[in-house]
Design an enzyme around this catalytic site. Structure first.
Site: not given
Length: 313
Positions: A99, A126, A128, A130, A143, A229, A231, A274
């Site tokens: 990412h 996402d 996260h 980030d 990332h 992403d 995840d 990712e």
């Protein structure tokens, strides 16, 4: 869709990640037949192949950053590739890679928006936020920093990509599905005023209400960029990622997100990042990602009215 000229851009690197393997993501998406999936909607799909950049030196962090120069080189290369496709009137699909590459793709999208006078809206799917910086990061993996860099908080070699600092404003991004945020990031999110729809909020109000809020204000003069992403998804359905976090959206919740974006007809660029085939099971995460891409381009169970005409019967 307002743009059916689609360009696939492979970016085979994991220099920004802590776990190796995302460099194989572009090929996994091709094996899952992303080209045919998008072409089925009448799109002219061109696979631009893979970009070439520095190898992953797999070194520890220096000054709070791992592989800073390599990350910068990859993002510079990607920025130019994405900007060229946008200028040619095409919809770029960036197939990552980790990412950190969103720095290059979104800075190109923001540059394009400035040049044509369009509003930018970024939907950041996402687990996260980030939003780490060198002083906050527990790992130095870049990332975990692209949103901060795009908002002008990071090393100049990354924040200056695209020639405008910041590349985008915090008000131009909506984060969806967040459920893993470092302590420093929590404070920084509040300071910047980033609009975050975390999993608790999604649980409380439902995904439809979240997407209605995230898409509020999107109109014909909006360039809608999706940064996906994988995840973002619950690891029970998407195990092929390096940083799994339990408690993510279900398959249907994720499909609803993509279907509601398709309803706007304003999708103009896309990141898929990712995806780590080394951690996947029989390419199931890549196949799920392609399934979501189909929904982004208009797949639905029934024929549906456009958002602006719905409810007028």
């Amino acid at each position: 869709m307002t743009n059916l000229n689609v360009s696939l851009i492979g970016v085979p690197t994991d220099v920004g990640a802590g776990t190796r393997g995302a460099s194989m993501g572009p090929e996994a998406l091709r094996v899952a037949d992303i080209h045919a999936a998008i072409a089925a909607f009448g799109a002219d799909v061109r696979d631009c192949g893979n970009l070439a950049g520095p190898t992953n030196p797999n070194l520890p962090a220096v000054g709070g950053f791992r592989h800073l120069q390599e990350v910068a080189q990859w993002n510079e290369i990607l920025h130019e590739a994405v900007y060229a496709e946008l200028r040619a009137g095409r919809l770029p699909v960036m197939m990552g890679g980790d990412h950190c590459l969103a720095i290059g793709s979104i800075s190109a999208v923001a540059r394009h928006c400035r040049s044509v006078g369009k509003k930018l809206r970024v939907l950041w799917f996402d687990a996260h936020a980030d939003l780490n910086t060198a002083t906050m990061t527990p790992s130095g993996n870049i990332h975990g920093m692209p949103v901060a860099c795009l908002c002008g908080h990071g090393p100049e070699v990354l924040t200056r990509i695209g020639g405008h600092i910041p590349a985008m404003l915090p008000a131009e991004i909506r984060q969806i599905g967040i459920r893993s945020v470092d302590e420093g990031e929590k404070r920084f999110l509040c300071e910047l005023g980033v609009e975050v729809f975390d999993m608790r909020y999604i649980d409380e109000v439902g995904m439809r209400a979240v997407m209605e809020q995230a898409l509020a204000g999107v109109d014909e003069n909006t360039h809608l960029h999706v940064s996906l992403d994988v995840d973002f998804l619950d690891p029970t359905i998407a195990p092929g990622v390096g940083t799994t976090v339990r408690g993510g959206p279900t398959y249907r919740e994720a499909e609803l997100c993509m279907e509601m974006i398709a309803d706007t007809e304003q999708l103009a660029s896309l990141d898929i990042v990712e995806l780590n085939p080394a951690l996947d099971h029989r390419n199931m995460t890549a196949e799920l990602a392609v399934d979501l891409v189909e929904s982004l381009f208009g797949k639905s169970t029934l024929m549906r009215m456009h958002r602006q005409t719905r409810g007028k019967r």
